[in-house]
Structures are given as structure tokens and as C-alpha cells.
Design a protein around this motif. Structure first.
Motif, PDB file in Angstrom:
ATOM      1  N   ILE A 249       0.815  -1.218   0.000  1.00 35.00           N
ATOM      2  CA  ILE A 249       0.000   0.000   0.000  1.00 35.00           C
ATOM      3  C   ILE A 249       0.848   1.268   0.000  1.00 35.00           C
ATOM      4  CG2 ILE A 249      -1.659   1.320   1.404  1.00 35.00           C
ATOM      5  CD1 ILE A 249      -2.770  -1.386   2.348  1.00 35.00           C
ATOM      6  N   LYS A 250       2.026   1.238   0.633  1.00 39.47           N
ATOM      7  CA  LYS A 250       2.753   2.488   0.882  1.00 39.47           C
ATOM      8  C   LYS A 250       3.275   3.161  -0.389  1.00 39.47           C
ATOM      9  CE  LYS A 250       7.440   0.678   1.646  1.00 39.47           C
ATOM     10  NZ  LYS A 250       8.560   0.637   2.614  1.00 39.47           N
ATOM     11  N   ASN A 251       3.293   2.451  -1.523  1.00 38.80           N
ATOM     12  CA  ASN A 251       3.741   3.057  -2.787  1.00 38.80           C
ATOM     13  C   ASN A 251       2.587   3.532  -3.661  1.00 38.80           C
ATOM     14  OD1 ASN A 251       6.536   2.672  -2.303  1.00 38.80           O
ATOM     15  ND2 ASN A 251       6.357   0.522  -2.926  1.00 38.80           N
ATOM     16  N   ASN A 252       1.370   3.491  -3.138  1.00 42.45           N
ATOM     17  CA  ASN A 252       0.228   3.994  -3.899  1.00 42.45           C
ATOM     18  C   ASN A 252       0.277   5.517  -4.005  1.00 42.45           C
ATOM     19  OD1 ASN A 252      -0.752   1.427  -4.296  1.00 42.45           O
ATOM     20  ND2 ASN A 252      -2.193   1.515  -2.593  1.00 42.45           N
ATOM     21  N   GLU A 253      -0.465   6.059  -4.996  1.00 42.80           N
ATOM     22  CA  GLU A 253      -0.387   7.486  -5.291  1.00 42.80           C
ATOM     23  C   GLU A 253      -0.853   8.344  -4.131  1.00 42.80           C
ATOM     24  OE1 GLU A 253      -1.626   5.220  -7.192  1.00 42.80           O
ATOM     25  OE2 GLU A 253      -0.514   5.261  -9.091  1.00 42.80           O
ATOM     26  N   TYR A 254      -1.925   7.927  -3.438  1.00 40.96           N
ATOM     27  CA  TYR A 254      -2.450   8.768  -2.366  1.00 40.96           C
ATOM     28  C   TYR A 254      -1.489   8.837  -1.180  1.00 40.96           C
ATOM     29  CZ  TYR A 254      -4.043   4.206  -0.607  1.00 40.96           C
ATOM     30  OH  TYR A 254      -4.107   2.891  -0.187  1.00 40.96           O
ATOM     31  N   VAL A 255      -0.698   7.776  -0.950  1.00 51.45           N
ATOM     32  CA  VAL A 255       0.307   7.821   0.118  1.00 51.45           C
ATOM     33  C   VAL A 255       1.456   8.737  -0.287  1.00 51.45           C
ATOM     34  CG1 VAL A 255       1.909   6.460   1.499  1.00 51.45           C
ATOM     35  CG2 VAL A 255      -0.318   5.512   0.898  1.00 51.45           C
ATOM     36  N   LEU A 256       1.898   8.634  -1.546  1.00 46.67           N
ATOM     37  CA  LEU A 256       2.971   9.507  -2.026  1.00 46.67           C
ATOM     38  C   LEU A 256       2.536  10.965  -2.022  1.00 46.67           C
ATOM     39  CD1 LEU A 256       4.241   7.328  -5.028  1.00 46.67           C
ATOM     40  CD2 LEU A 256       5.225   7.519  -2.733  1.00 46.67           C
ATOM     41  N   ALA A 257       1.251  11.218  -2.341  1.00 44.25           N
ATOM     42  CA  ALA A 257       0.738  12.586  -2.306  1.00 44.25           C
ATOM     43  C   ALA A 257       0.731  13.133  -0.883  1.00 44.25           C
ATOM     44  CB  ALA A 257      -0.667  12.624  -2.898  1.00 44.25           C
ATOM     45  N   ALA A 258       0.351  12.284   0.082  1.00 42.44           N
ATOM     46  CA  ALA A 258       0.355  12.724   1.483  1.00 42.44           C
ATOM     47  C   ALA A 258       1.775  13.031   1.946  1.00 42.44           C
ATOM     48  CB  ALA A 258      -0.275  11.645   2.363  1.00 42.44           C
ATOM     49  N   LYS A 259       2.758  12.229   1.498  1.00 43.84           N
ATOM     50  CA  LYS A 259       4.161  12.495   1.860  1.00 43.84           C
ATOM     51  C   LYS A 259       4.646  13.800   1.243  1.00 43.84           C
ATOM     52  CE  LYS A 259       5.764   7.699   2.442  1.00 43.84           C
ATOM     53  NZ  LYS A 259       6.679   6.666   1.917  1.00 43.84           N
ATOM     54  N   SER A 260       4.222  14.063  -0.005  1.00 41.16           N
ATOM     55  CA  SER A 260       4.715  15.244  -0.719  1.00 41.16           C
ATOM     56  C   SER A 260       4.248  16.551  -0.097  1.00 41.16           C
ATOM     57  CB  SER A 260       4.282  15.188  -2.188  1.00 41.16           C
ATOM     58  OG  SER A 260       2.862  15.303  -2.283  1.00 41.16           O
ATOM     59  N   ILE A 261       3.126  16.550   0.610  1.00 45.20           N
ATOM     60  CA  ILE A 261       2.638  17.777   1.257  1.00 45.20           C
ATOM     61  C   ILE A 261       3.074  17.858   2.717  1.00 45.20           C
ATOM     62  CG2 ILE A 261       0.651  17.967  -0.286  1.00 45.20           C
ATOM     63  CD1 ILE A 261      -1.094  16.832   1.935  1.00 45.20           C
ATOM     64  N   GLY A 262       3.954  16.936   3.125  1.00 50.63           N
ATOM     65  CA  GLY A 262       4.534  17.010   4.457  1.00 50.63           C
ATOM     66  C   GLY A 262       3.709  16.410   5.562  1.00 50.63           C
ATOM     67  N   THR A 263       2.823  15.472   5.255  1.00 48.01           N
ATOM     68  CA  THR A 263       2.017  14.824   6.292  1.00 48.01           C
ATOM     69  C   THR A 263       2.907  13.956   7.174  1.00 48.01           C
ATOM     70  OG1 THR A 263       0.181  14.735   4.722  1.00 48.01           O
ATOM     71  CG2 THR A 263      -0.012  13.384   6.706  1.00 48.01           C
ATOM     72  N   PRO A 264       2.774  14.051   8.498  1.00 50.45           N
ATOM     73  CA  PRO A 264       3.604  13.225   9.389  1.00 50.45           C
ATOM     74  C   PRO A 264       3.394  11.733   9.154  1.00 50.45           C
ATOM     75  CG  PRO A 264       2.507  14.975  10.615  1.00 50.45           C
ATOM     76  CD  PRO A 264       1.917  14.981   9.246  1.00 50.45           C
ATOM     77  N   ASN A 265       4.431  10.957   9.414  1.00 54.15           N
ATOM     78  CA  ASN A 265       4.352   9.510   9.180  1.00 54.15           C
ATOM     79  C   ASN A 265       3.247   8.856   9.999  1.00 54.15           C
ATOM     80  OD1 ASN A 265       6.524   9.492   7.364  1.00 54.15           O
ATOM     81  ND2 ASN A 265       8.014   9.401   9.035  1.00 54.15           N
ATOM     82  N   GLY A 266       3.091   9.289  11.258  1.00 48.73           N
ATOM     83  CA  GLY A 266       2.053   8.705  12.100  1.00 48.73           C
ATOM     84  C   GLY A 266       0.671   8.923  11.539  1.00 48.73           C
ATOM     85  N   ARG A 267       0.426  10.116  11.008  1.00 46.44           N
ATOM     86  CA  ARG A 267      -0.894  10.409  10.430  1.00 46.44           C
ATOM     87  C   ARG A 267      -1.125   9.608   9.143  1.00 46.44           C
ATOM     88  NH1 ARG A 267      -4.979  13.949  10.841  1.00 46.44           N
ATOM     89  NH2 ARG A 267      -6.065  14.565   8.933  1.00 46.44           N
ATOM     90  N   ILE A 268      -0.069   9.462   8.335  1.00 43.54           N
ATOM     91  CA  ILE A 268      -0.208   8.652   7.110  1.00 43.54           C
ATOM     92  C   ILE A 268      -0.590   7.222   7.465  1.00 43.54           C
ATOM     93  CG2 ILE A 268       1.063   7.682   5.168  1.00 43.54           C
ATOM     94  CD1 ILE A 268       2.687  10.255   5.052  1.00 43.54           C
ATOM     95  N   LEU A 269       0.065   6.675   8.493  1.00 48.51           N
ATOM     96  CA  LEU A 269      -0.261   5.305   8.908  1.00 48.51           C
ATOM     97  C   LEU A 269      -1.697   5.210   9.410  1.00 48.51           C
ATOM     98  CD1 LEU A 269       3.022   4.181  10.700  1.00 48.51           C
ATOM     99  CD2 LEU A 269       1.958   3.048   8.748  1.00 48.51           C
ATOM    100  N   ARG A 270      -2.097   6.167  10.253  1.00 45.15           N
ATOM    101  CA  ARG A 270      -3.432   6.096  10.867  1.00 45.15           C
ATOM    102  C   ARG A 270      -4.552   6.353   9.862  1.00 45.15           C
ATOM    103  NH1 ARG A 270      -1.038   9.469  14.598  1.00 45.15           N
ATOM    104  NH2 ARG A 270      -2.383  11.178  13.884  1.00 45.15           N
ATOM    105  N   LYS A 271      -4.358   7.310   8.980  1.00 44.44           N
ATOM    106  CA  LYS A 271      -5.445   7.766   8.113  1.00 44.44           C
ATOM    107  C   LYS A 271      -5.472   7.105   6.740  1.00 44.44           C
ATOM    108  CE  LYS A 271      -7.099  10.824  11.014  1.00 44.44           C
ATOM    109  NZ  LYS A 271      -8.472  10.690  11.572  1.00 44.44           N
ATOM    110  N   HIS A 272      -4.324   6.702   6.226  1.00 44.42           N
ATOM    111  CA  HIS A 272      -4.278   6.250   4.841  1.00 44.42           C
ATOM    112  C   HIS A 272      -3.904   4.774   4.673  1.00 44.42           C
ATOM    113  CE1 HIS A 272      -4.756  10.382   3.528  1.00 44.42           C
ATOM    114  NE2 HIS A 272      -3.719  10.744   4.285  1.00 44.42           N
TER     115      HIS A 272
END
Length: 361
Positions: A249-272
Motif C-alpha cells: 500500500i505504501k507506494n500507492n499514489e495517495y500515500v505519495l501525495a500525502a508524503k509530498s505535502i509534508g504529512t507526518p508519518n504517524g498520520r499517514i499510517l493512521r489515516k491512509h
């Protein structure tokens, strides 16, 4: 003018005039067209769609009914049955020495005399009594409570530890993943039952003086050591499955988009990421409960389970071995209850897998 406009609209309308067609001109939709219509149907959530498929599984629904009945009896029966799981039967304040080894739905001589004398009806011994004169039905009920408690607590512990460990290993990858998964491989290589027995014996000796006089003494050193063993060994399967899902899952577009806007790792794990692993989490947790119940029953059967005066289904079966030929029901009843619980949870786990695993549909 209005009539001409209506005529023009009717002439230019894209609607079909069904009066020009017969019933023979229409063909029934194929199975593929019906499936396409289902896909194009109204939107629904992942959970609602899974529950809809689960309700269509008769074995899963039957297992839910069986589990509800068992849990309801375990909760309600102690409030109705006047006997205690640890106390010997008494009649009018006196210990009934003749209430040992009674058959199901049978009263002792002292109880029969008391009912004849007072005219009061005593609560029957549904499963009879054991060799010490304790009501066997209420002991089975409390044993079911303990076994279910062990299964649920162990499943929650496995869920929390395995989810956190697998999420960290799968998301960060690289050296972190390599080290963490080698630890998992080492734990996987250990013989489960042998380590469980050894840890239970060692922890029991260490914990007994530590919990003496505390509220944990009611649970007993055996029960606490069992929970520690589950926390140490049983989470590795959950961690591996969660890690595998996150790696996909972590290489999907929505995860990469969340990383590109500076979303914290914990929030990416919890929300996406973790919400998209719910299917494997639900299935593994449901299947962990019968595994923990069976392990607890096995440990109790060999004398490493719950401590007296608590009882479990495994310890009841162990106590019944001595009188197996004379009173076989004492062994059959807890064995049947264990089988029903484990089978119901396994069928429910299979139903949840079929309902929530999108790769199978």
C-alpha cells in the motif's frame, strides 16, 4: 403554439416508445450484465459491503448465533443459578455430604428431604455435581467465562503488538525492516508449545511472590504468565501479515501525495494505510481467539493453566480424567463446549475472510 412545441419535443425526445415493442423483443440480462449492474449500484462503505456479504454466509451466521447463546448463558446463568463455582453445596446452612457425584438433574437425599419437609423447590443440578459436591453446571459456566476471557484478551494483545510492530517494519523498510523481521524469524523458529510450557513454569515461580496480597492474586500467577506468553510469542503472525499489506500500500499514489505535502508519518499510517489493512486485521484477530482458547485449554489440561479456585474448561477436563469411565459426562461436557467455541470462531473467521478480503471477490 404549445401543442407544436410538445409535438417537437416528443419527436426529438430520446425516450423509447415501448408501445411499438412486444415482450418477445426483450432479452433477459446475462449474469455478467447483472454483476456489472451490482458494481454500478449505489455507493457503500467497506464495512457495510463486508457485512452484507457476511449475512449471506449461513455457516458464519450460525456460528454467530451459537457464540451469542454461549456468551449469554455465561453472563446470565450465575445470576439465576444459586450455587457457587467454588463452594460445596449446603442445605439449610449445613454441608451436604451426600451431594457428591450426582447425575444430571438429580438431588441428594438431604435436598429431597428438605424439599419434602418445606415444600420448596430447589434449583436442579443441571449437569450434576463433582466429586467434592460442587454444582458442575455453574463450574462449566465459569470455565467458559475464563476461556472466553483468555481468548479475547489474547486476541487484543496480539492485535495491538502485531499491528504496531508490523506497521513500523513495513512503512519504514530498509534496515529497520530487516532487523525487525529477523527478530520475527527467530521467534517463529522457536517450538511454540515447548516455549509456552517453559515460560509458564518459570514465570509462575517468579510471579507468585510478586502478586501476593495484590488484586492480581485473584487471577493467579498461571493466568498472568499465560497472558505474558501470548504477548511474547503470538503476535508474530499478525506482524508479518500487516507488514506485507503495508509494503503493497505504501507506494500507492495517495500515500505519495500525502508524503509530498509534508504529512507526518504517524498520520499517514493512521489515516491512509492502516484503514486499507482492515480486512487482514479483522480476519487475523477473529482467528486468533480460538487459537488462544485452545492453547489455554491445553495448558490447563496439563496443569499449567488457571490457578485454584478459578476454573476453566481445560482444567475441568483434566479433573474429569480420573473418573472418565465412571462419570464420562464430566469430560464430555467441557470438551463439547470447547469444540463449539473453537469451531464457531473458526467458521466466523472464515466467513469474515470471505466477506472482507476483496481479493477473493
Amino acid at each position: 403554439m404549445a401543442e407544436e412545441k410538445l409535438k417537437k419535443r416528443a419527436f426529438l425526445s430520446s425516450q423509447i416508445d415501448l408501445s411499438k415493442f412486444n415482450a418477445k423483443d426483450f432479452e433477459k440480462a446475462t449474469d455478467e450484465e447483472k454483476r456489472q449492474q451490482d458494481v454500478m449500484g449505489e455507493s457503500t462503505t467497506f464495512f457495510k459491503d463486508g457485512m452484507r456479504r457476511l449475512r449471506k454466509n449461513p455457516l458464519a451466521m450460525a456460528s454467530i448465533v451459537v457464540l451469542i447463546i454461549i456468551i449469554a448463558i455465561a453472563i446470565v446463568a450465575p445470576h439465576i443459578c444459586p450455587y457457587s463455582y467454588s463452594s460445596i453445596i449446603t442445605v439449610d446452612g449445613r454441608r451436604d455430604k451426600g451431594a457428591t457425584d450426582l447425575e444430571p438433574m438429580q438431588w441428594s437425599e438431604l435436598e429431597a428431604q428438605y424439599m419434602e419437609k418445606t415444600g420448596k423447590k430447589l434449583f436442579p443440578h443441571i449437569f450434576g455435581t463433582d466429586s467434592m459436591g460442587r454444582d458442575y453446571f455453574i463450574r462449566v459456566v465459569y470455565g467458559t467465562r475464563v476461556s472466553l476471557l483468555v481468548g479475547i484478551v489474547a486476541a487484543v494483545m496480539v492485535l495491538i503488538i502485531g499491528l504496531i510492530y508490523g506497521s513500523i517494519a513495513g512503512y519504514f523498510g530498509g534496515t529497520v525492516d530487516l532487523i525487525m523481521m529477523r527478530i520475527v524469524d527467530v521467534i517463529y523458529s522457536l517450538p511454540d508449545m515447548l516455549i509456552i510450557i517453559l515460560l509458564s513454569v518459570v514465570l509462575q515461580e517468579r510471579l507468585t511472590p510478586l502478586i501476593k496480597g495484590t488484586s492480581l492474586a485473584k487471577l493467579g500467577a498461571n493466568m498472568i504468565s499465560m497472558f505474558i506468553v501470548f504477548a511474547l510469542l503470538y503476535w508474530v503472525g499478525m506482524a508479518r501479515l500487516v507488514r506485507g499489506q503495508i509494503l503493497q500500500i505504501k507506494n500507492n499514489e495517495y500515500v505519495l501525495a500525502a508524503k509530498s505535502i509534508g504529512t507526518p508519518n504517524g498520520r499517514i499510517l493512521r489515516k491512509h494505510i492502516i484503514p486499507n489493512c482492515l480486512s487482514i486485521i479483522i480476519i487475523t484477530t477473529a482467528l486468533q481467539i480460538p487459537s488462544a482458547i485452545f492453547t489455554e485449554s491445553y495448558l490447563s489440561f496439563i496443569g499449567l493453566g488457571v490457578s485454584l479456585p478459578l476454573t476453566s474448561l481445560g482444567s475441568l477436563a483434566n479433573d474429569a480424567r480420573a473418573a472418565m469411565q465412571t462419570y464420562p459426562l464430566r469430560l464430555v461436557i467441557p470438551a463439547v463446549v470447547i469444540s463449539l467455541i473453537v469451531l464457531a470462531f473458526n467458521l466466523l473467521g472464515d466467513g469474515l475472510r470471505d466477506a472482507f478480503d476483496t481479493k477473493l471477490n
